[in-house]
Motif scaffolding. Sequence first.
Motif, PDB file in Angstrom:
ATOM      1  N   ARG A 553      10.411  14.260  -8.933  1.00 19.31           N
ATOM      2  CA  ARG A 553       9.163  13.484  -8.527  1.00 19.31           C
ATOM      3  C   ARG A 553       8.818  14.410  -7.048  1.00 19.31           C
ATOM      4  N   ASP A 554       9.482  14.929  -6.534  1.00 18.77           N
ATOM      5  CA  ASP A 554       9.094  15.789  -5.169  1.00 18.77           C
ATOM      6  C   ASP A 554       7.885  16.811  -5.814  1.00 18.77           C
ATOM      7  N   MET A 555       7.714  16.937  -6.775  1.00 14.50           N
ATOM      8  CA  MET A 555       6.683  18.164  -7.078  1.00 14.50           C
ATOM      9  C   MET A 555       5.233  17.099  -7.237  1.00 14.50           C
ATOM     10  N   ASP A 556       5.510  15.749  -7.394  1.00 14.64           N
ATOM     11  CA  ASP A 556       4.290  14.920  -7.469  1.00 14.64           C
ATOM     12  C   ASP A 556       3.703  14.881  -5.945  1.00 14.64           C
ATOM     13  N   LYS A 557       3.289  16.053  -5.429  1.00 14.26           N
ATOM     14  CA  LYS A 557       2.543  15.852  -4.160  1.00 14.26           C
ATOM     15  C   LYS A 557       1.709  16.916  -3.683  1.00 14.26           C
ATOM     16  N   PRO A 558       0.861  16.678  -2.872  1.00 16.88           N
ATOM     17  CA  PRO A 558      -0.405  17.583  -2.522  1.00 16.88           C
ATOM     18  C   PRO A 558       0.117  18.666  -1.507  1.00 16.88           C
ATOM     19  N   SER A 559      -0.531  19.529  -1.256  1.00 18.72           N
ATOM     20  CA  SER A 559      -0.244  20.409  -0.031  1.00 18.72           C
ATOM     21  C   SER A 559      -0.860  19.833   0.951  1.00 18.72           C
ATOM     22  N   ALA A 560      -0.342  20.410   2.363  1.00 16.35           N
ATOM     23  CA  ALA A 560      -0.761  20.033   3.578  1.00 16.35           C
ATOM     24  C   ALA A 560      -2.327  19.443   3.824  1.00 16.35           C
ATOM     25  N   ARG A 561      -2.978  20.787   3.323  1.00 18.56           N
ATOM     26  CA  ARG A 561      -4.268  20.679   3.421  1.00 18.56           C
ATOM     27  C   ARG A 561      -5.195  20.079   2.409  1.00 18.56           C
ATOM     28  N   TYR A 562      -4.602  19.876   1.075  1.00 19.94           N
ATOM     29  CA  TYR A 562      -5.315  19.172  -0.084  1.00 19.94           C
ATOM     30  C   TYR A 562      -5.111  17.825   0.504  1.00 19.94           C
ATOM     31  N   GLY A 563      -4.075  17.279   1.196  1.00 24.65           N
ATOM     32  CA  GLY A 563      -3.816  15.848   1.559  1.00 24.65           C
ATOM     33  C   GLY A 563      -4.340  15.478   2.936  1.00 24.65           C
ATOM     34  N   SER A 564      -5.263  16.196   3.617  1.00 22.66           N
ATOM     35  CA  SER A 564      -5.666  16.323   4.998  1.00 22.66           C
ATOM     36  C   SER A 564      -6.631  15.426   5.238  1.00 22.66           C
ATOM     37  N   ILE A 565      -7.122  15.085   6.399  1.00 25.04           N
ATOM     38  CA  ILE A 565      -7.756  14.337   6.513  1.00 25.04           C
ATOM     39  C   ILE A 565      -9.320  14.442   6.074  1.00 25.04           C
ATOM     40  N   SER A 566     -10.000  13.362   5.680  1.00 24.65           N
ATOM     41  CA  SER A 566     -11.310  13.539   4.921  1.00 24.65           C
ATOM     42  C   SER A 566     -12.321  13.304   6.006  1.00 24.65           C
ATOM     43  N   PHE A 567     -13.552  14.214   5.615  1.00 27.93           N
ATOM     44  CA  PHE A 567     -14.757  13.993   6.569  1.00 27.93           C
ATOM     45  C   PHE A 567     -15.652  12.903   6.282  1.00 27.93           C
ATOM     46  N   ALA A 568     -15.476  12.243   5.104  1.00 31.30           N
ATOM     47  CA  ALA A 568     -16.524  11.288   4.841  1.00 31.30           C
ATOM     48  C   ALA A 568     -15.995  10.215   3.613  1.00 31.30           C
ATOM     49  N   GLY A 569     -16.637   9.361   3.259  1.00 29.38           N
ATOM     50  CA  GLY A 569     -16.536   8.447   2.158  1.00 29.38           C
ATOM     51  C   GLY A 569     -15.357   7.623   2.403  1.00 29.38           C
ATOM     52  N   ALA A 570     -14.773   7.021   1.239  1.00 28.74           N
ATOM     53  CA  ALA A 570     -13.879   5.967   1.505  1.00 28.74           C
ATOM     54  C   ALA A 570     -12.688   6.229   2.299  1.00 28.74           C
ATOM     55  N   GLY A 571     -12.393   7.717   2.331  1.00 24.08           N
ATOM     56  CA  GLY A 571     -11.109   8.356   2.849  1.00 24.08           C
ATOM     57  C   GLY A 571     -11.292   8.853   4.301  1.00 24.08           C
ATOM     58  N   GLU A 572     -12.550   8.475   4.873  1.00 27.58           N
ATOM     59  CA  GLU A 572     -13.129   8.981   6.105  1.00 27.58           C
ATOM     60  C   GLU A 572     -12.137   8.887   7.223  1.00 27.58           C
ATOM     61  N   GLY A 573     -11.693  10.135   8.083  1.00 27.92           N
ATOM     62  CA  GLY A 573     -10.997   9.788   9.124  1.00 27.92           C
ATOM     63  C   GLY A 573      -9.349   9.569   8.727  1.00 27.92           C
ATOM     64  N   LYS A 574      -9.291   9.678   7.491  1.00 31.92           N
ATOM     65  CA  LYS A 574      -7.526   9.389   7.004  1.00 31.92           C
ATOM     66  C   LYS A 574      -7.172  10.467   6.245  1.00 31.92           C
ATOM     67  N   SER A 575      -5.818  10.414   6.055  1.00 31.41           N
ATOM     68  CA  SER A 575      -5.242  11.394   5.075  1.00 31.41           C
ATOM     69  C   SER A 575      -4.343  10.578   4.101  1.00 31.41           C
ATOM     70  N   ILE A 576      -4.613  10.842   2.919  1.00 31.85           N
ATOM     71  CA  ILE A 576      -3.956  10.325   1.831  1.00 31.85           C
ATOM     72  C   ILE A 576      -2.157  10.442   2.045  1.00 31.85           C
ATOM     73  N   LEU A 577      -1.707  11.475   2.723  1.00 34.63           N
ATOM     74  CA  LEU A 577      -0.411  11.778   3.019  1.00 34.63           C
ATOM     75  C   LEU A 577       0.184  10.528   3.733  1.00 34.63           C
ATOM     76  N   THR A 578      -0.530   9.709   4.514  1.00 36.34           N
ATOM     77  CA  THR A 578       0.081   8.770   5.208  1.00 36.34           C
ATOM     78  C   THR A 578       0.576   7.489   4.311  1.00 36.34           C
ATOM     79  N   GLU A 579      -0.283   7.685   3.175  1.00 35.71           N
ATOM     80  CA  GLU A 579       0.039   6.460   1.885  1.00 35.71           C
ATOM     81  C   GLU A 579       0.718   7.420   1.100  1.00 35.71           C
TER      82      GLU A 579
END
Length: 624
Positions: A553-579
Amino acid sequence: MSSITECGYMGKIFRVNLTNRSSIVDELEEETAKKFIGGIGLGIKYLYDEVGPGVEWDSPENRFMVFSGPLSGTIGGTGVYSIVTKGPMTNGASSSQGSGYLGAFIKLAGFDGIIVEGMASDWVYLYIHDGIVEIKDATSLVGKDTWKTQDAIEMELDLNPKKLSTMTIGPAGENLVRFSCVQSDRGHIAAHNGIGAVMGIKKLKAIAIEKGKNKVKVKDMKKLIQIQKNLMDRQKKSAISMYEGTQPHYKTFANVGILPIKNYTEHDWSEYQELDGSAYRPKYELKRETCWGCPYHHLNQVKIKEGPFNGFVGEEPEYEGLAAMGPVIGNKDPDSAIVACNEADWFGMDVNECGWLIAWLIECYESGILTKKDTDGLEMTWGNMDAARKMLRKIAYREGIGDTYAEGVMRVATKMGGEAANRAVFTKKGNTPRGHDHRTIWNTVLDTVVSSMGTDEAATLLAPPEALGLPPKTDRGTGKGAAQLNAAAAKIGYKHLLDSLLICVLNIYGASIDDALALLEAATGWDADEYRDFGYRVNTLLRAFGVLHGWTRDMDKPSARYGSISFAGAGEGKSILTEWDVAVKKFYEEMGWDLETGKPLSETLKHLDLEFVTPDLWSEYSEK
C-alpha cells in the motif's frame, strides 16, 4: 453458436522460445477469448498464469507478448497492438499500445497474438510469414536506431512497408535503459514501463510480420462499419476533435491549466504558444501518413525548411512529445522540440520519462544540487536543447553519467534523497505521469499512482462526473471526489475495453462505453450486457498481479513534487497530499479492495469471475 473464427479471431497464438529457438502454435480457447477478449485482456490473463512471483522482468521466464483483438484488421484504425509483459519501471504488469499496421498484420498472418519466452544467446529478430516464424540473425542490426533497423530488415527481406510491418528497439533497448520503448512502422510508439528493455534482455531486436492473405471474419461487418462511421461523424463535429491530431490541442490543455511547465514550477504558458500545432504547422512541409484504414489527417512526416535544423525530416510528434521536449524542459522552440522527440524515438526511449528526467536534472543543476561533475560537463539549463539532446544520447548508450540516469527519475532521485528527491516528478511504484500537469485534476494523480500498468489506467482526466454516473457536483479537487471519479471510470472500464478490442482511441475519441460495447457485439455477436464489468475485471487482475509481485500500500503514493500545490483549476492552491489517505482509502473501498493492503477482496474476485486468483491472495482460501 459459431466458433470464434467467425467472431473476429483467428484462433491461434504463436509461441516462440528464444532459448531453444523453437516455436509452436497454441489454440486460443473460446472460453478464454470470450472472458478476456484480446489485447490487454488476453495479455494479463497469460501474464498472470505464466509469470509467477519471483520471476523478474529480466528473467528468461518473463513473457513478452504482443496481442491483437477481435477488431484488428477490420475497420479503419484497427492496426493497434497491445504489448503486455512484466516491466522494469514498476516491477508489475506493463500494458502499452502502439498503432500503425502491426495489429492488423498479426491477424492477416493468421494469428491473434505472439508470446515470446526465453532468452537468445545472441541478437535475433523474428520474421513471421506464411504461418511460420523464422528466428533470424540480428547481429548486424546492433547499434542501429529504430528507423534504420526497419530500413535494414526491409532491405534484407526485399519487402516494402506496405508488405511488412516491423516492431523494433533502438540503442536504449539494447543497453537496457529502464524506460526504453518499442517503435513500429516508423513513428508508432508503445512506450510505458520499459517494454523495450524486456526485448533487449531477451536479445530480441525486432519482430517483422509480412502481410498475409488471411481474412478476418466478424459477425456483422455492415453493422460494424456503420457504428464506426457514426462515431467518426460525431467526433469530427465535437469541440475536441482528433481529426487533425492531438497537436492542435496543445493550447486547449494550456487554457485549462494542465500544460506542464518547467518540471511543475511554473504556470504561465504565454512564451510557449509556438508549440501549438496550429502555430507551427504552416512553417513546415508536411506529408500525410496513415495507420490501418484511417481517413484522419492525424499523422504527418515533417520537414523543417529553415534555421539550424533546415532539411531535418522526421515524424510530427504528438502533443505529449511536444510537451515533454517543450515546456516541461523550458524549451520554447518547436524546431528543436520536434528534433528531440524524433531522436528519443530513434534511440527508443519513452519521451515522457525523458522529459521529466531532463527537467529534473535542469532544476537540480540550476539550483546547485547538481554540478558539472554530475552532467559530464553539460550546461543543463532551461531550454538548452543542445545539452538536453547530448544528455539523451548519453542515456541511450549508457555513456558516462548517462549510465546513472538510464535508471529513470524515481530510482535516481530517491537514491540521491533530500532536495533532489523533493524536486522529482514520479510515483512510488517507479513510473512518471503522462504529459499534463495533473495537480489540478486530482483524479488523474490518483489514477497514475494506483495504476497497475505503468501509466494512467482509468483515463478520467477532465471527464464530467455525470458521464461516469456520478452527481455533477462531484469535486475532483477533493480526496473523496477524486477517488469516486477514478473508481467510477475504472469500474466502467472503457479504456481497457478499447485496448482489448483494439481500435485507436483517437479514431473514435469521445465514444462512450455503450459505443465500445456496440462495436464488440457487432464483431463477435456476443451479448454486450455481459461485458459491463469487463474493464473492472481486467483492472482487478492487473492489481492482483502487482500485489503478488511485491506491491504494498505504501507504494500507492506520489512524490512530493507530483503531489505539490496546484497553480489552477479544481485543486488550485491545494496539495492532494493533504488528503491522500482519504483518497486512497475511498478508492480502495469503491473498488472492493482491502483497505489495509490494497488486495482485491475475495467477494470482489468472485463477482468478477476471478475466483482462481483468490487462493493466491488470501491464504485462508488456499488448499490446506
